[in-house]
Design a protein around this motif. Structure first.
Motif, short mmCIF file in Angstrom:
data_model
loop_
_atom_site.label_atom_id
_atom_site.label_comp_id
_atom_site.label_asym_id
_atom_site.label_seq_id
_atom_site.Cartn_x
_atom_site.Cartn_y
_atom_site.Cartn_z
N MET A 1 0.82 -1.22 0.00
CA MET A 1 0.00 0.00 0.00
C MET A 1 0.85 1.27 0.00
SD MET A 1 -2.90 -1.26 -0.28
CE MET A 1 -4.06 0.06 0.01
N ALA A 2 2.10 1.18 -0.43
CA ALA A 2 2.96 2.36 -0.50
C ALA A 2 2.46 3.31 -1.58
CB ALA A 2 4.40 1.94 -0.79
N ALA A 3 2.86 4.56 -1.47
CA ALA A 3 2.40 5.57 -2.43
C ALA A 3 2.85 5.25 -3.85
CB ALA A 3 2.92 6.94 -2.01
N GLY A 4 4.01 4.66 -4.01
CA GLY A 4 4.52 4.32 -5.33
C GLY A 4 3.78 3.16 -5.97
N GLN A 5 3.08 2.39 -5.19
CA GLN A 5 2.36 1.21 -5.67
C GLN A 5 0.87 1.48 -5.91
OE1 GLN A 5 3.39 -2.01 -6.28
NE2 GLN A 5 5.48 -1.31 -6.10
N ARG A 6 0.46 2.72 -5.73
CA ARG A 6 -0.97 3.05 -5.80
C ARG A 6 -1.60 2.61 -7.12
NH1 ARG A 6 -1.40 8.50 -4.01
NH2 ARG A 6 -1.21 7.55 -1.97
N ASN B 1 -0.54 0.29 -9.20
CA ASN B 1 -0.54 -1.17 -9.29
C ASN B 1 -1.69 -1.76 -8.48
OD1 ASN B 1 1.68 -1.20 -10.93
ND2 ASN B 1 3.12 -1.49 -9.26
N VAL B 2 -1.93 -1.20 -7.30
CA VAL B 2 -3.03 -1.68 -6.46
C VAL B 2 -4.38 -1.38 -7.13
CG1 VAL B 2 -4.19 -1.40 -4.23
CG2 VAL B 2 -1.70 -1.54 -4.33
N MET B 3 -4.50 -0.20 -7.74
CA MET B 3 -5.74 0.15 -8.44
C MET B 3 -5.98 -0.79 -9.63
SD MET B 3 -7.30 2.56 -6.88
CE MET B 3 -8.38 3.28 -8.09
N ALA B 4 -4.93 -1.09 -10.38
CA ALA B 4 -5.06 -2.00 -11.51
C ALA B 4 -5.44 -3.40 -11.04
CB ALA B 4 -3.76 -2.05 -12.31
N LEU B 5 -4.86 -3.84 -9.93
CA LEU B 5 -5.19 -5.14 -9.37
C LEU B 5 -6.65 -5.18 -8.90
CD1 LEU B 5 -4.22 -7.96 -8.45
CD2 LEU B 5 -3.69 -6.90 -6.26
N ALA B 6 -7.09 -4.12 -8.24
CA ALA B 6 -8.47 -4.06 -7.76
C ALA B 6 -9.45 -4.05 -8.94
CB ALA B 6 -8.67 -2.81 -6.90
N TYR B 7 -9.13 -3.30 -9.99
CA TYR B 7 -10.00 -3.28 -11.17
C TYR B 7 -10.07 -4.66 -11.81
CZ TYR B 7 -11.82 -2.32 -15.78
OH TYR B 7 -12.56 -2.35 -16.92
N THR B 8 -8.94 -5.33 -11.93
CA THR B 8 -8.90 -6.66 -12.52
C THR B 8 -9.73 -7.65 -11.69
OG1 THR B 8 -6.71 -6.21 -13.43
CG2 THR B 8 -7.38 -8.52 -13.27
N ALA B 9 -9.59 -7.57 -10.37
CA ALA B 9 -10.36 -8.47 -9.50
C ALA B 9 -11.85 -8.18 -9.63
CB ALA B 9 -9.90 -8.30 -8.05
N LEU B 10 -12.23 -6.92 -9.71
CA LEU B 10 -13.63 -6.57 -9.85
C LEU B 10 -14.18 -7.03 -11.20
CD1 LEU B 10 -16.01 -5.08 -8.49
CD2 LEU B 10 -15.25 -3.02 -9.69
N ALA B 11 -13.41 -6.85 -12.26
CA ALA B 11 -13.84 -7.31 -13.58
C ALA B 11 -13.99 -8.83 -13.60
CB ALA B 11 -12.85 -6.85 -14.64
N ALA B 12 -13.05 -9.54 -12.99
CA ALA B 12 -13.15 -11.00 -12.93
C ALA B 12 -14.37 -11.42 -12.12
CB ALA B 12 -11.88 -11.59 -12.33
#
Length: 110
Positions: free
Chosen positions: A71-76, A78-89
């Motif tokens: 959850m670091a600021a630099g990973q924001r 990546n986390v958003m892309a992962l959350a979107y992918t999980a939601l789409a799946a």
């Protein structure tokens, strides 16, 4: 070129200790799931819940120890892309199950 060096300096790539810890946790979780199924220690519904929990924990272990997503600021992003992918799946799988259930119910009533 200096811009690329500053980007790579900010990201952590893990250590041998982190990779070994992640590997040991992954093997332990896989062994626990295998043992759970082979022993038949729980009823089917309880075993499915336990397997789902073990699978979720294993996903978190892989994300944290091998992909270094946190959850670091630099990973924001990546986390958003992962959350979107999980939601789409989730929508894709849930929608497919819903459509298959409705088709099954409509075929049975005739």
């Amino acid at each position: 070129m200096a811009h690329m060096q500053s980007l790579s300096a900010d990201s952590s790539h893990g250590s041998v200790r982190g990779y070994v810890c992640g590997f040991v946790l992954s093997v332990a979780l896989t062994t626990a799931a295998f043992w759970l199924v082979m022993r038949g220690a729980f009823p089917a519904q309880t075993a499915m819940i336990a397997l789902s929990v073990l699978a979720f924990v294993q996903i978190v272990v892989h994300l944290a120890f091998f992909l270094h997503v946190d959850m670091a600021a630099g990973q924001r992003w990546n986390v958003m892309a992962l959350a979107y992918t999980a939601l789409a799946a989730l929508f894709l799988i849930g929608g497919t199950v819903w459509v298959m259930h409705n088709v099954s119910m409509n075929m049975m009533s005739r």
